[in-house]
Design a protein around this motif. Structure first.
Motif, PDB file in Angstrom:
ATOM      1  N   ASP A 689     -17.316   0.157  10.947  1.00 57.25           N
ATOM      2  CA  ASP A 689     -16.716   1.376  11.645  1.00 57.25           C
ATOM      3  C   ASP A 689     -17.090   2.369  10.080  1.00 57.25           C
ATOM      4  N   THR A 690     -16.485   1.978   8.250  1.00 59.22           N
ATOM      5  CA  THR A 690     -16.812   2.025   7.631  1.00 59.22           C
ATOM      6  C   THR A 690     -17.607   3.507   7.260  1.00 59.22           C
ATOM      7  N   VAL A 691     -18.819   2.243   7.827  1.00 56.88           N
ATOM      8  CA  VAL A 691     -20.491   2.637   7.503  1.00 56.88           C
ATOM      9  C   VAL A 691     -21.047   4.423   8.547  1.00 56.88           C
ATOM     10  N   ASN A 692     -20.242   3.808  10.132  1.00 58.08           N
ATOM     11  CA  ASN A 692     -21.336   3.876  11.413  1.00 58.08           C
ATOM     12  C   ASN A 692     -20.249   5.355  12.041  1.00 58.08           C
ATOM     13  N   LYS A 693     -18.786   5.803  11.258  1.00 55.24           N
ATOM     14  CA  LYS A 693     -18.186   6.594  11.801  1.00 55.24           C
ATOM     15  C   LYS A 693     -17.344   8.110  10.895  1.00 55.24           C
ATOM     16  N   THR A 694     -17.882   8.966  11.112  1.00 59.50           N
ATOM     17  CA  THR A 694     -17.575   9.555  10.124  1.00 59.50           C
ATOM     18  C   THR A 694     -15.760  11.005  10.234  1.00 59.50           C
ATOM     19  N   PRO A 695     -14.522  10.886   9.529  1.00 59.74           N
ATOM     20  CA  PRO A 695     -15.302  10.487   8.330  1.00 59.74           C
ATOM     21  C   PRO A 695     -14.806   9.589   8.289  1.00 59.74           C
ATOM     22  N   HIS A 696     -15.670   8.902   7.305  1.00 57.81           N
ATOM     23  CA  HIS A 696     -15.513   7.227   7.011  1.00 57.81           C
ATOM     24  C   HIS A 696     -13.879   6.320   6.397  1.00 57.81           C
ATOM     25  N   THR A 697     -13.920   5.053   7.101  1.00 59.65           N
ATOM     26  CA  THR A 697     -12.683   5.208   7.472  1.00 59.65           C
ATOM     27  C   THR A 697     -12.782   3.979   6.675  1.00 59.65           C
ATOM     28  N   ALA A 698     -12.016   2.723   6.204  1.00 61.64           N
ATOM     29  CA  ALA A 698     -11.178   0.877   5.922  1.00 61.64           C
ATOM     30  C   ALA A 698      -9.855   1.053   5.871  1.00 61.64           C
ATOM     31  N   THR A 699     -10.002  -0.734   6.198  1.00 57.08           N
ATOM     32  CA  THR A 699      -8.800  -1.423   6.548  1.00 57.08           C
ATOM     33  C   THR A 699      -8.785  -1.470   4.935  1.00 57.08           C
ATOM     34  N   LEU A 700      -6.669  -1.267   5.371  1.00 57.64           N
ATOM     35  CA  LEU A 700      -5.732  -1.690   4.358  1.00 57.64           C
ATOM     36  C   LEU A 700      -5.140  -2.829   4.463  1.00 57.64           C
ATOM     37  N   ARG A 701      -4.927  -3.982   3.980  1.00 55.10           N
ATOM     38  CA  ARG A 701      -4.378  -5.171   4.076  1.00 55.10           C
ATOM     39  C   ARG A 701      -2.679  -5.398   3.412  1.00 55.10           C
ATOM     40  N   ASP A 702      -1.957  -5.851   3.985  1.00 55.92           N
ATOM     41  CA  ASP A 702      -0.746  -6.729   3.044  1.00 55.92           C
ATOM     42  C   ASP A 702      -0.640  -8.112   3.143  1.00 55.92           C
ATOM     43  N   ARG A 703      -0.652  -8.783   1.833  1.00 54.96           N
ATOM     44  CA  ARG A 703      -1.015  -9.698   1.429  1.00 54.96           C
ATOM     45  C   ARG A 703       0.400 -10.466   3.202  1.00 54.96           C
ATOM     46  N   ASP A 704       1.784 -10.140   2.109  1.00 53.51           N
ATOM     47  CA  ASP A 704       2.640 -10.900   2.730  1.00 53.51           C
ATOM     48  C   ASP A 704       2.591 -11.027   4.327  1.00 53.51           C
ATOM     49  N   CYS A 705       2.477  -9.934   5.146  1.00 51.73           N
ATOM     50  CA  CYS A 705       3.138  -9.889   6.734  1.00 51.73           C
ATOM     51  C   CYS A 705       1.648  -9.999   7.147  1.00 51.73           C
ATOM     52  N   MET A 706       0.201  -9.474   6.410  1.00 49.45           N
ATOM     53  CA  MET A 706      -1.143 -10.288   6.344  1.00 49.45           C
ATOM     54  C   MET A 706      -1.198  -8.913   7.898  1.00 49.45           C
ATOM     55  N   ARG A 707      -0.975  -7.741   8.078  1.00 52.22           N
ATOM     56  CA  ARG A 707      -0.917  -6.640   8.640  1.00 52.22           C
ATOM     57  C   ARG A 707      -1.716  -5.309   8.069  1.00 52.22           C
ATOM     58  N   GLN A 708      -2.882  -4.858   8.980  1.00 54.73           N
ATOM     59  CA  GLN A 708      -3.850  -4.422   8.470  1.00 54.73           C
ATOM     60  C   GLN A 708      -3.330  -2.364   9.011  1.00 54.73           C
ATOM     61  N   ILE A 709      -3.924  -1.837   8.160  1.00 58.61           N
ATOM     62  CA  ILE A 709      -3.706  -0.053   9.085  1.00 58.61           C
ATOM     63  C   ILE A 709      -5.336   0.538   8.575  1.00 58.61           C
ATOM     64  N   ARG A 710      -5.877   1.095   9.562  1.00 53.86           N
ATOM     65  CA  ARG A 710      -7.240   2.523   8.945  1.00 53.86           C
ATOM     66  C   ARG A 710      -6.853   3.447   8.660  1.00 53.86           C
ATOM     67  N   ALA A 711      -7.628   3.732   7.110  1.00 52.55           N
ATOM     68  CA  ALA A 711      -7.220   5.240   6.597  1.00 52.55           C
ATOM     69  C   ALA A 711      -8.393   5.817   6.348  1.00 52.55           C
ATOM     70  N   GLU A 712      -8.638   7.103   5.954  1.00 50.91           N
ATOM     71  CA  GLU A 712     -10.190   7.451   5.983  1.00 50.91           C
ATOM     72  C   GLU A 712     -10.483   6.438   3.780  1.00 50.91           C
ATOM     73  N   VAL A 713     -11.202   6.081   3.745  1.00 54.63           N
ATOM     74  CA  VAL A 713     -11.740   5.959   2.735  1.00 54.63           C
ATOM     75  C   VAL A 713     -11.770   6.666   1.204  1.00 54.63           C
TER      76      VAL A 713
END
Length: 753
Positions: A689-713
């Motif tokens: 999705d980072t490569v194929n979509k614009t604006p380019h986004t990536a996921t950010l993961r929290d170590r403790d709860c292991m949940r992730q969000i998606r935000a612009e690079v």
């Protein structure tokens, strides 16, 4: 009186059915859930090292849980132990009030300490075991991921010396940097950096040369050394554990163990002979105990004429530079100076990993204050801070540590003054900030017999670990002892001037030297004697006056020479004078931090195991001290991910975010596990999705709860920076950005938004 009120530990243990502390040390892991993980379907869980090896055998925790159900109410079990401690504490106070012989007081104090240890061991055993770390698993992780390891390992290693690897070094540096920010910057403390090599004269004055020692014995054949009291204790405990040992003999040996701290060198030697103590390794005879100074001795310069030592603490350099520091501060009190650096203690039997070592990092503060005004202007900002205090009174009365507000503790006299109270509060906030669990942190006050003779009050920050409660920070009111000693030895007045609002009349006590008699007796050295007598303080003069009156003489030592002064050479005169400026010797409040011990406490308090896979361990270090704040993980080794990895790495560097790129061929789950295992706080994943979509986004993961969000690079570096600096929280990030559920495109797909 002493015999009546000194029941042995054996009787106490039998009456209360006490389990040994090994119970506590060996129990399995049960980790508390992080608040951030509350909504996650996974939970942290308990792992028993023994049950993993043999599922048919019950874990120690299971055995203890069953035992606890049978025992009934916890306080009922502790009541007789509390009573025993209180009775002995009352006896100690009574003996001191009656000015009983010192030997009787010492024995009573030793018995009190022993009863306290038994009570504390029982309290630890009865506490919920959901916070006991699986130490073998922890140590395996620390060694395997090279947090630290024994120094010179390929040569067989050296006990008590450790090398920190990349992760441990980064963690240690972050802990120290946060210490600088929390204390030096926020409190405007003056930092200095002094040499580690110290001339003998300095440490002779401070008392380290004479008193910084333990008794040691050697294997007569191979020369292996053992700390005498530890070896004797282990030997007697082995004898007492023998079922054939008579009750009377067991009670006798138990009495010896309780008083180990009070035996002289000769008494220890007699006990070694009486109980036929041998080397536990070879069975060989051991030498009689000898006093072994714990400092590393050396010679400064090629001629060998100046003996010196590697410093055993960092504090002395601050005291010696007091005059320069006072000038730098425009002559004003109060002010504080600090130093961070390595110290050295040649421990006879180093053990317990980072807890007892031969080279270690210290961070010490010396806060110089007017002895007549020990109030801190910022104390009210911490007065409502509630923390766990274990006062001297509670210890001698058999009570437990309890929560108390700092303001109440100072107001009620539990803590001696508000300056000491302020620093205790600041120490608490710092330790919690770097990852020490508040539930496993307490401040224990030194009892009268523990404190140095010059100290007004002293508290230790202690953490609960698999080794029991260990001291990690000391905070003492050292009065004016150090400055006074160095001033007397060097004839340099280490004082501050305090302008008086109104002139006042003061009583002055001075030596009145007979120059003729001293000159006749000591010729060229008479000047040394006269200079020494001129700078002595009132307390010292009064003490020497007592000797003059009782035996007609006293001795002084200056510049390596000893002089005997008699009544015809010196007397004491008292008079009054009017002062407009008062010279005062500042008192010193000294917080002293053991960085290695703090690190080990953090390791235990933040170590967890993932549910469903006991091989997946991780450290929940606070982001502010985590070795790496973020990892950058391409989903695979696809070349399309490379530009985004480079872009993110450069942007993170510009934002001052330490990070680790892992573009190896392992699965993304395995790479998450690898970064979690070294405590990396957050992880950025670059996917299709980072490569194929614009604006380019990536996921950010929290170590403790292991949940992730998606935000612009382009936003991710600043998000991680703010998380790492404590500017924002993960909960706030989740509220602002969409939760990641799964990527929507594959390798060949292209989507325009």
């Amino acid at each position: 009186m002493l015999l009546k009120a000194a029941p042995t530990l054996l009787r106490i243990c039998v009456q209360t059915a006490i389990k040994p502390p090994a119970f506590y040390l060996s129990a399995g892991v049960v980790s508390s859930r992080d608040p951030l993980c509350a909504q996650h379907k996974g939970r942290l869980f308990s792992v028993s090292a023994r049950s993993l090896k043999n599922n048919k055998r019950k874990s120690l925790w299971q055995q203890f849980a069953e035992r606890r159900n049978m025992d009934g109410n916890t306080e009922e079990l502790l009541a007789p132990l509390r009573k025993a401690v209180k009775e002995q504490g009352d006896l100690v106070r009574q003996l001191k009030e009656e000015k009983a012989p010192a030997v009787d007081v010492s024995k009573a104090v030793a018995e009190l300490k022993a009863r306290k240890r038994v009570l504390e061991a029982k309290e630890l055993a009865l506490q919920p075991q959901d916070d006991i770390v699986d130490r073998p698993k922890l140590e395996d992780t620390l060694k395997r991921r090279f947090f630290y390891d024994q120094a010179f390992a390929i040569y067989g290693g050296v006990s008590g010396l450790y090398d920190f690897g990349p992760v441990g070094c980064a963690l240690k540096n972050n802990i120290i940097q946060l210490w600088r920010q929390h204390f030096i910057q926020e409190e405007q403390i003056l930092e200095i950096d002094c040499t580690m090599l110290t001339p003998e004269a300095v440490l002779k004055t401070s008392g380290h040369v004479e008193k910084f020692a333990d008794f040691m014995v050697k294997d007569v054949k191979n020369g292996e050394c053992f700390r005498a009291d530890h070896l004797l204790k282990a030997h007697l405990q082995k004898l007492m554990s023998d079922k054939k040992c008579a009750a009377e003999k067991r009670a006798e040996m138990d009495s010896v163990v309780t008083q180990l701290d009070n035996y002289s060198q000769q008494e220890l030697a007699e006990l070694f002979v009486k109980y036929n103590v041998k080397s536990p390794v070879t069975g060989n005879d051991v030498s009689p105990p000898i006093s072994f100074n714990l400092m590393f001795q050396t010679c400064i310069g090629p001629g060998g004429n100046m003996p010196g030592y590697l410093r055993p603490e960092t504090a002395q350099g601050i005291f010696l530079n007091f005059k320069r520091l006072l000038e730098f501060n425009q002559g004003k009190l109060p002010f504080a100076a600090a130093q961070i650096g390595n110290s050295f203690r040649n421990e006879i039997s180093p053990r317990s990993g980072l807890i007892r070592v031969r080279e270690f990092t210290m961070a010490e503060i010396e806060h110089f204050v007017d002895p007549n005004d020990k109030s801190h202007p910022k104390f009210q900002s911490l007065a409502d801070l509630e923390l766990t205090l274990y006062s001297s009174k509670a210890q001698t009365s058999g009570q437990s540590a309890h929560k108390m507000k700092l303001g109440d503790a100072v107001e009620q006299g539990v803590i001696n003054n508000s300056v000491l109270g302020y620093f205790i509060g600041r120490i608490y906030l710092y330790l919690v900030k770097v990852g020490v669990s508040p539930d496993k942190l307490r401040f224990r006050q030194h009892m009268d017999n523990e404190m140095a003779h010059y100290a007004c009050d002293c508290w230790d920050a202690e953490t609960k670990t698999s080794y029991g409660w260990i001291e990690i920070v000391g905070c003492a009111d050292r009065s004016c002892y150090d400055l006074t000693c160095h001033a007397r030895a060097t004839k340099v007045p280490l004082v501050a001037e305090k302008p008086l609002k109104e002139a006042k009349t003061v009583n002055v006590v001075q030596f009145d030297a007979n120059k003729g008699a001293i000159g006749k007796a000591y010729k060229k050295d008479a000047k040394l004697v006269m200079e020494y007598l001129a700078i002595c303080d009132e307390c010292y003069i009064t003490e020497q006056e007592r000797l003059l009156n009782e035996i007609g003489e006293f001795t002084i030592e200056t510049e390596g020479k000893t002089f005997k002064l008699t009544q015809d050479m010196v007397s004491v005169k008292r008079f009054q004078k009017i002062l407009h400026v008062e010279e005062i010797v500042p008192n010193v409040i000294e917080p002293s931090f053991g960085i290695g011990r703090i690190m080990y406490s953090i390791f235990e308090h933040t170590f967890h195991v993932r549910e469903g896979d006991e091989q997946r361990t991780y450290f929940s270090f606070p982001a502010t001290v985590a070795p790496y704040k973020c990892s950058v993980l391409p989903l695979s080794q696809n070349h399309e991910f490379v530009p985004f990895v480079q872009e993110l790495s450069e942007a993170l560097t510009r934002n001052g975010v330490s990070h680790k790129v892992d573009d190896s061929s392992g699965s993304i789950g395995r790479r998450y596990a690898r970064t979690d295992e070294i405590g990396v706080a957050f992880g950025i994943t670059i996917d299709f999705d980072t490569v194929n979509k614009t604006p380019h986004t990536a996921t950010l993961r929290d170590r403790d709860c292991m949940r992730q969000i998606r935000a612009e690079v382009s936003d991710l570096p600043s998000i991680v920076r703010d998380l790492a600096n404590g500017v924002t929280t993960w909960a706030e990030v989740e509220n602002k950005y969409p939760i990641f559920e799964g990527q929507e495109t594959g390798r060949k797909e292209t989507t325009e938004e």
